[in-house]
Write an enzyme that holds these catalytic residues in place. Structure first.
Site, PDB file in Angstrom:
ATOM      1  N   GLU A 138       0.661  -1.324  -0.169  1.00  0.00           N
ATOM      2  CA  GLU A 138       0.244   0.109  -0.100  1.00  0.00           C
ATOM      3  C   GLU A 138       0.864   1.433   0.011  1.00  0.00           C
ATOM      4  OE1 GLU A 138      -1.989  -1.679   3.234  1.00  0.00           O
ATOM      5  OE2 GLU A 138      -0.487  -0.235   5.245  1.00  0.00           O
ATOM      6  N   LYS A 140       2.386   4.241   1.041  1.00  0.00           N
ATOM      7  CA  LYS A 140       3.346   5.486   2.420  1.00  0.00           C
ATOM      8  C   LYS A 140       3.021   6.705   2.442  1.00  0.00           C
ATOM      9  CE  LYS A 140       7.600   5.281   5.525  1.00  0.00           C
ATOM     10  NZ  LYS A 140       7.590   6.270   5.533  1.00  0.00           N
ATOM     11  N   ASP A 142       2.693   9.964   3.471  1.00  0.00           N
ATOM     12  CA  ASP A 142       3.818  11.267   3.730  1.00  0.00           C
ATOM     13  C   ASP A 142       3.427  12.716   4.535  1.00  0.00           C
ATOM     14  OD1 ASP A 142       5.879  12.763   3.909  1.00  0.00           O
ATOM     15  OD2 ASP A 142       6.753  12.853   2.132  1.00  0.00           O
ATOM     16  N   TYR A 251      -4.262   2.928   8.578  1.00  0.00           N
ATOM     17  CA  TYR A 251      -3.657   1.327   7.477  1.00  0.00           C
ATOM     18  C   TYR A 251      -3.185   0.677   8.494  1.00  0.00           C
ATOM     19  CZ  TYR A 251       0.017   4.903   8.720  1.00  0.00           C
ATOM     20  OH  TYR A 251       0.255   5.932   9.048  1.00  0.00           O
ATOM     21  N   LYS A 347      10.819   3.535  -0.421  1.00  0.00           N
ATOM     22  CA  LYS A 347      11.576   4.659  -0.448  1.00  0.00           C
ATOM     23  C   LYS A 347      11.420   4.678  -1.969  1.00  0.00           C
ATOM     24  CE  LYS A 347      12.075   7.304   2.731  1.00  0.00           C
ATOM     25  NZ  LYS A 347      11.449   7.863   3.617  1.00  0.00           N
ATOM     26  N   CYS A 441      18.640  49.217  -1.216  1.00  0.00           N
ATOM     27  CA  CYS A 441      17.906  49.151  -2.556  1.00  0.00           C
ATOM     28  C   CYS A 441      19.052  48.733  -3.391  1.00  0.00           C
ATOM     29  CB  CYS A 441      17.194  49.555  -3.536  1.00  0.00           C
ATOM     30  SG  CYS A 441      16.682  48.341  -4.614  1.00  0.00           S
ATOM     31  N   CYS A 444      18.705  50.710  -7.294  1.00  0.00           N
ATOM     32  CA  CYS A 444      18.636  51.745  -7.054  1.00  0.00           C
ATOM     33  C   CYS A 444      19.291  52.611  -5.819  1.00  0.00           C
ATOM     34  CB  CYS A 444      17.678  52.690  -7.101  1.00  0.00           C
ATOM     35  SG  CYS A 444      16.402  52.204  -5.740  1.00  0.00           S
ATOM     36  N   CYS A 459      12.401  48.114  -1.475  1.00  0.00           N
ATOM     37  CA  CYS A 459      12.812  49.744  -1.758  1.00  0.00           C
ATOM     38  C   CYS A 459      11.070  50.315  -2.323  1.00  0.00           C
ATOM     39  CB  CYS A 459      12.804  48.819  -3.079  1.00  0.00           C
ATOM     40  SG  CYS A 459      13.460  50.587  -4.236  1.00  0.00           S
ATOM     41  N   CYS A 464      12.546  53.018  -9.991  1.00  0.00           N
ATOM     42  CA  CYS A 464      13.960  51.961  -9.752  1.00  0.00           C
ATOM     43  C   CYS A 464      13.585  51.240 -10.472  1.00  0.00           C
ATOM     44  CB  CYS A 464      13.548  50.836  -7.626  1.00  0.00           C
ATOM     45  SG  CYS A 464      14.654  49.663  -8.062  1.00  0.00           S
TER      46      CYS A 464
HETATM   47  S1  IVH Z   1       2.484   0.942   9.650  1.00  0.00           S
HETATM   48  C1  IVH Z   1       4.469  -0.815  13.087  1.00  0.00           C
HETATM   49  N1  IVH Z   1       1.267   1.276   6.779  1.00  0.00           N
HETATM   50  O1  IVH Z   1       5.223   5.796   7.960  1.00  0.00           O
HETATM   51  C2  IVH Z   1       4.150  -0.813  11.651  1.00  0.00           C
HETATM   52  N2  IVH Z   1       3.330   3.044   7.539  1.00  0.00           N
HETATM   53  O2  IVH Z   1       8.199   5.102   9.577  1.00  0.00           O
HETATM   54  C3  IVH Z   1       3.400   0.661  11.560  1.00  0.00           C
HETATM   55  N3  IVH Z   1       3.412   4.713   7.397  1.00  0.00           N
HETATM   56  O3  IVH Z   1       5.345   6.054  11.237  1.00  0.00           O
HETATM   57  C4  IVH Z   1       3.450   1.574  10.463  1.00  0.00           C
HETATM   58  N4  IVH Z   1       2.479   5.060   5.191  1.00  0.00           N
HETATM   59  O4  IVH Z   1       3.669   7.124  10.004  1.00  0.00           O
HETATM   60  C5  IVH Z   1       2.780   1.871   7.457  1.00  0.00           C
HETATM   61  N5  IVH Z   1       0.742   2.706   4.666  1.00  0.00           N
HETATM   62  C6  IVH Z   1       1.861   2.825   5.445  1.00  0.00           C
HETATM   63  C7  IVH Z   1       2.183   4.218   6.148  1.00  0.00           C
HETATM   64  C8  IVH Z   1       3.167   4.236   7.334  1.00  0.00           C
HETATM   65  C9  IVH Z   1       3.100   6.162   6.296  1.00  0.00           C
HETATM   66  C10 IVH Z   1       3.953   6.239   8.028  1.00  0.00           C
HETATM   67  C11 IVH Z   1       3.864   5.900   9.613  1.00  0.00           C
HETATM   68  C12 IVH Z   1       5.354   5.082   9.951  1.00  0.00           C
HETATM   69  C13 IVH Z   1       6.320   5.762   9.285  1.00  0.00           C
HETATM   70  C14 IVH Z   1       7.329   4.618   8.694  1.00  0.00           C
END
Ligand code: IVH
Length: 705
Positions: A138, A140, A142, A251, A347, A441, A444, A459, A464
């Site tokens: 799934e 990650k 941000d 999640y 990542k 400035c 000028c 300015c 100018c």
């Molecule tokens: S699982 C024990 N699933 O990534 C595992 N984390 O370094 C619990 N994050 O602190 C985390 N998307 O804030 C999980 N689909 C996802 C995520 C996710 C973002 C973040 C979360 C966590 C960090 C892990």
């Protein structure tokens, strides 16, 4: 939670309630009415905020919400903790109390390439003795991580991650996130108490609109959606949190216990089943985005494919998370002291890099604002080479403690402009020097001033050279007079060569001399000449916007243009008269007044008139007589699908309606596209504003024309 039948029933119930409301009648009883209103509103929150597919109009929703509030006001003893009205908070949060998580929030191990994933899978297979493992993949997200506890179906607590063991209690702020249900039917599955984790996000559009506003208000923009989300969660005023348009994905289930005598549902045997269950219970989980596969090769295929989609998503993700799908297997794999062995983050390509800060240039904007711009050793970040980074104002330099010669961490998230995250103070060797903000400035040499309450040095010499050039660049630009093939580089070139010195000079260019310049063939010269000539007939609002009056954006320029017959009418307008116009406040009115009170500006306008530039509002007489939307004000927000925003605005104006820039009680219609943010939230609070979808807008035009 919502089967097809229930959905149909609730949609019908919404209609019944609306017709009862119209006749000012309750359903059978007050209890039944309150219960129906709450169920219908919660269902429509889910349709809107989780599914992004509303089934009633915003206007109808607002009517129902207002009715519920009114009835609860009359019968406070009947208010329930999970009533949708209870999201709205009273007062400020005094302090955020530290609370322990039921289970520590661990972080994930990171991987960066296929080899890392192959390695991780090999270890998992070796330790379990299985030939192949089923994984759930799934995004990650941000954002900022949160943990929610539900007890007996009610949201009892929301907390930040904190140090992983304990976080801060932010329940009141969490309740402002409308995709998080205040109650969910966990008990149907026998669950008594559950702790779920997720991420709070701000989507890219909402974030951009938020930052655009900050920049317009002379405040430095927030660095990225992640910082904006985590900052928003810790704001002391929950009503401000509500305006930020936060979203949440859930999640992970970290803990649960069952009601006595209940057995665990099958869904809770796997991670993917849990995501589906959360989705069924009304949460926004990555149920649709997830993929369950057998074997690491398919995992690698999916993460690589998803990375190419990254920029098409409405929110930021920085990678993918791969989890062993079966919970028993997860338990067998266990965890290290830092992270679980059953999950890993993959990542995506870094959008951060380090570089050396070599110098800071101070640029003079069209209104005289001085912007420090950092020059760094160029570095590639996410496919773009970054060498210049705006620092916005002096405060930013101080806050980040930047010095020349520093190693700096640079980030360029998705569509966001690059910015310096921080300087790496540990790498200093003593040769670094302070950045000295100029007192005069750089162009000028006039003394710079910083008006009280502002963070930007200016300015104030309107002659100018830097300002003059920037004003001309703005005048010819696409959104102003749109003189094609002129552009910034020609303005600078002609100015340097003494062929152009001010805005009227654009219409007095010596084409013979330009034709003799290198790179100006006959064709480009004819094109340029034609484009300049064409611009003379541009509508008045483009001229007004092109003048670069401080605080006058495109919308205000249109308001002004619509209010006059001839631009010179504005010379005689008082500040009060300007203030009386739609959506114009004292700051803007003062600036307009100042512009038209200045003789140099009047002289420039007279020159432009003599050169044949259109100074009149040609639309006014016709549209006022025939427009079907006469006097009605409109604002568009979010992404439209059938129409371009500018075309939609033009359609309104053609019918005599007006486009305004902000939500206020003077607004008649808010037309809402996808991912609408704070404007929609604000409009919902003002009963008189009619909120239309794109289709409803088209219908309105069709009916009216
Ligand atoms: S699982 C024990 N699933 O990534 C595992 N984390 O370094 C619990 N994050 O602190 C985390 N998307 O804030 C999980 N689909 C996802 C995520 C996710 C973002 C973040 C979360 C966590 C960090 C892990």
């Amino acid at each position: 939670m919502y089967t097809k039948e229930i959905e149909i029933t609730l949609t019908q119930l919404a209609k019944d309630l609306l017709s009862h409301l119209q006749q000012q009648q309750l359903l059978q009883s007050i209890d039944e009415t309150l219960d129906a209103l709450r169920r219908v509103i919660s269902y429509n929150d889910w349709r809107y905020y989780v599914q992004s597919e509303p089934v009633i109009s915003d206007y109808e929703y607002d009517q129902l919400f207002a009715w519920l509030k009114k009835l609860e006001g009359e019968h406070p003893e009947l208010i329930t903790a999970d009533s949708p009205t209870q999201r709205v908070a009273q007062g400020l949060t005094k302090e955020f109390i530290t609370v322990p998580h039921l289970v520590p929030m661990l972080s994930l191990e990171n991987s960066y390439n296929a080899d890392d994933l192959l390695d991780w899978d090999r270890k998992a297979r070796e330790s379990t003795g299985l030939p192949e493992i089923e994984y759930c993949i799934e995004p990650k997200f941000d954002g900022a991580s949160i943990s929610l506890i539900y007890e007996d179906d009610r949201l009892s607590r929301g907390a930040t991650r904190g140090d992983g063991v304990a976080g801060e209690d932010i329940t009141t702020n969490i309740k402002q996130i409308r995709s998080i249900p205040l109650s969910a039917s966990f008990s149907k599955y026998g669950i008594h108490q559950i702790e779920i984790r997720g991420e709070v996000l701000i989507n890219k559009n909402t974030f951009k609109a938020f930052n655009d506003k900050r920049i317009a208000d002379n405040q430095p923009p927030l660095a990225n959606p992640r910082n904006a989300a985590s900052g928003s969660l810790r704001m002391v005023d929950p009503n401000e949190v509500a305006k930020r348009g936060l979203e949440a994905f859930l999640y992970h289930m970290s803990y649960h216990n069952m009601n006595r005598g209940q057995t665990e549902p099958d869904a809770l045997k796997t991670h993917s089943g849990t995501l589906d269950l959360l989705s069924t219970l009304g949460f926004r989980s990555p149920a649709k985005e997830k993929k369950v596969v057998k074997g690491i090769d398919k995992v690698i295929d999916y993460v690589l494919q998803f990375e190419t989609e990254r920029d098409n998503l409405p929110y930021e993700i920085d990678g993918m998370v791969i989890k062993v799908n079966d919970y028993d297997l997860q338990d067998r794999l266990g965890m290290t002291t830092h992270h679980p062995r059953w999950a890993i983050a993959y990542k995506f390509k870094a959008r951060q890099a380090t570089s050396k800060l070599r110098s800071v240039e101070f640029q003079v904007g069209r209104t005289g604002s001085i912007t420090p711009v950092a020059k760094i050793d160029p570095v590639p970040i996410g496919g773009v080479t970054v060498g210049s980074i705006s620092l916005f104002n002096e405060e930013v330099i101080k806050e980040k403690d930047l010095k020349l010669g520093d190693t700096v961490l640079v980030e360029r998230a998705g569509d966001v402009i690059p910015y310096i995250v921080k300087s790496v103070a540990d790498l200093r060797d003593g040769s670094e020097t302070d950045i000295v903000f100029p007192t005069n400035c750089p162009v000028c040499h006039d003394k710079l001033v910083k008006p009280e309450g502002e963070s930007v040095w200016r300015c104030t010499n309107i002659n100018c050279e830097a300002q003059v050039v920037e004003r001309m660049i703005h005048f010819v630009s696409k959104d102003a007079m749109d003189i094609k093939s002129f552009g910034e580089s020609n303005v600078r070139k002609f100015f340097l060569l003494g062929l152009l010195k001010d805005i009227p000079g654009i219409y007095e260019l010596d084409f013979e001399k330009i034709g003799a310049l290198e790179g100006f063939g006959k064709k480009s010269l004819t094109n340029l000449q034609a484009a300049i000539e064409q611009s003379k007939t541009q509508p008045l609002h483009r001229l007004i916007f092109g003048l670069g009056i401080r605080y006058v954006g495109e919308t205000t320029a249109k308001t002004l243009a619509n209010a006059v017959h001839h631009i010179m009418d504005l010379q005689n307008w008082t500040e009060e008269q300007i203030l009386a116009l739609e959506d114009i406040g004292p700051k803007v009115a003062g600036s307009i007044r100042l512009f038209f009170a200045n003789n140099d500006n009047i002289e420039m306008l007279n020159k432009l008139a003599a050169l044949g530039i259109n100074m009149e509002n040609t639309k006014r007489s016709t549209s006022e007589a025939s427009g079907n939307l006469n006097g009605q004000t409109f604002l568009f927000t979010g992404t439209l699908h059938k129409l371009k925003r500018s075309d939609a605005e033009e359609m309104v104006e053609k019918e005599g309606g007006k486009i305004v820039s902000g939500v206020s009680s003077k607004l008649n219609y808010l037309v809402v596209g996808d991912d609408a943010g704070s404007k929609l939230e604000k409009a919902k609070k003002i009963n008189t504003i009619k909120i239309l979808s794109e289709d409803e807008f088209l219908q309105l035009l069709a009916v009216n024309s």
